[in-house]
Design a protein around this motif. Sequence first.
Motif, mmCIF file in Angstrom:
data_model
loop_
_atom_site.group_PDB
_atom_site.id
_atom_site.type_symbol
_atom_site.label_atom_id
_atom_site.label_comp_id
_atom_site.label_asym_id
_atom_site.label_seq_id
_atom_site.Cartn_x
_atom_site.Cartn_y
_atom_site.Cartn_z
ATOM 1 N N LEU A 165 0.831 -1.204 0.000
ATOM 2 C CA LEU A 165 0.000 0.000 0.000
ATOM 3 C C LEU A 165 0.867 1.255 0.000
ATOM 4 O O LEU A 165 0.590 2.217 -0.731
ATOM 5 C CB LEU A 165 -0.932 -0.001 1.215
ATOM 6 C CG LEU A 165 -2.219 -0.812 1.100
ATOM 7 C CD1 LEU A 165 -2.934 -0.871 2.448
ATOM 8 C CD2 LEU A 165 -3.148 -0.209 0.046
ATOM 9 N N ALA A 166 1.910 1.249 0.809
ATOM 10 C CA ALA A 166 2.812 2.405 0.859
ATOM 11 C C ALA A 166 3.518 2.591 -0.479
ATOM 12 O O ALA A 166 3.687 3.729 -0.955
ATOM 13 C CB ALA A 166 3.834 2.218 1.975
ATOM 14 N N ALA B 117 0.999 4.091 -2.920
ATOM 15 C CA ALA B 117 0.727 5.501 -2.623
ATOM 16 C C ALA B 117 1.891 6.383 -3.055
ATOM 17 O O ALA B 117 1.693 7.428 -3.695
ATOM 18 C CB ALA B 117 0.466 5.667 -1.125
ATOM 19 N N GLU C 257 -1.669 9.082 0.751
ATOM 20 C CA GLU C 257 -0.989 8.666 1.974
ATOM 21 C C GLU C 257 -1.989 8.268 3.057
ATOM 22 O O GLU C 257 -1.707 7.396 3.887
ATOM 23 C CB GLU C 257 -0.098 9.793 2.497
ATOM 24 C CG GLU C 257 1.190 9.992 1.719
ATOM 25 C CD GLU C 257 2.174 8.838 1.870
ATOM 26 O OE1 GLU C 257 1.933 7.955 2.714
ATOM 27 O OE2 GLU C 257 3.172 8.826 1.142
ATOM 28 N N SER D 150 -2.816 4.722 2.434
ATOM 29 C CA SER D 150 -1.698 3.892 2.879
ATOM 30 C C SER D 150 -1.663 3.784 4.401
ATOM 31 O O SER D 150 -1.481 2.687 4.958
ATOM 32 C CB SER D 150 -0.380 4.486 2.369
ATOM 33 O OG SER D 150 0.726 3.751 2.856
ATOM 34 N N CYS E 132 -1.967 0.553 6.879
ATOM 35 C CA CYS E 132 -0.917 0.284 7.864
ATOM 36 C C CYS E 132 -1.510 0.127 9.260
ATOM 37 O O CYS E 132 -1.154 -0.797 10.000
ATOM 38 C CB CYS E 132 0.108 1.422 7.845
ATOM 39 S SG CYS E 132 1.435 1.236 9.040
ATOM 40 N N ASP F 162 4.766 6.590 6.863
ATOM 41 C CA ASP F 162 3.426 7.117 6.559
ATOM 42 C C ASP F 162 3.070 8.281 7.481
ATOM 43 O O ASP F 162 2.467 9.272 7.054
ATOM 44 C CB ASP F 162 2.384 6.002 6.693
ATOM 45 C CG ASP F 162 2.388 5.063 5.498
ATOM 46 O OD1 ASP F 162 3.114 5.352 4.526
ATOM 47 O OD2 ASP F 162 1.668 4.043 5.530
#
Length: 302
Positions: A13-14, A17, A127, A130, A134, A166
Amino acid sequence: MSGHANSLKAVLLALGANFAIFVAKLAAALITGSGAMLAEAVHSLADCGNQGLLLLGMRQAKRPPSDDYPLGWGRALYFWSFLVAILLFSVGGVFSIYEGVHKLTHPEPLSWPWLAVGVLIFGLLAEGISMRGCLQEVRKEQGDRNLWQWFRESRSSELLVIFGEDSAALLGLLLALLAVLATMLTGNLLFDALGTIAIGVLLVVVAVLVAVEVKGLLIGHGVEPKQREAMLGFLRERPEIECVYNLLTLHMGPDVMVAIKARMRAAASGRAQVDDINAVERDFRARFEAVRWCFFEPDVDD
């Protein structure tokens, strides 16, 4: 046990993003010809590289043990996590502080400020997605601890890094947005320069905090305190064990090594005592699934 298996989703995901933000910043830089926006695009691309290093570490951690590496490659993940923290400090924090100081001494008017605002808002949304992913993974291992306690006690280095990245990215984007809006409203370029410096300081602080935690894992961290108490409780309740003298644990990436020293209850024979030890080890591994290596030393004294 420590949530390593859940970290891959947060890393991906990070990565997604940061790549989306990189594309947006690069497009804005090409449209406006802004060198500052191009520098920000390079910064986001570097963040993508950080996630790539974490993925490399997670892959290396799965390598099987060998004669040269009898306990496997699990701790390679800590090395790459520590490297990401250093890159976050140098490429992210120090560069942003330098850029802010440069803007103080050589102020430049903002070009296409509304486009910059749009890119920053898009970055906040990306973000935010993300960070949401997280936090979902963090909650799986957080328990009743607050985020700071989890951050200090977690053994999932890759999740620590993503959470730190993040958090810094969200706060940094918010600071950048406030700085740009303040500059647009007042016409004072000082706000833009101070905002850039503040972002750099934020990144340095987060990088140091992450590096300190990962350093402990590199040196050799045991399991989390509650997990160790659960292990001791399990051993003390076993009918085969009379007294637990010592319990040593060591995280090896996603796996855990355990060494137990205990006095066993009297058995009918040496073979019967060996069977008792094997039964304890078998049930111990079944209860604590992350335990890959278990060394048991029966003794009569500490």
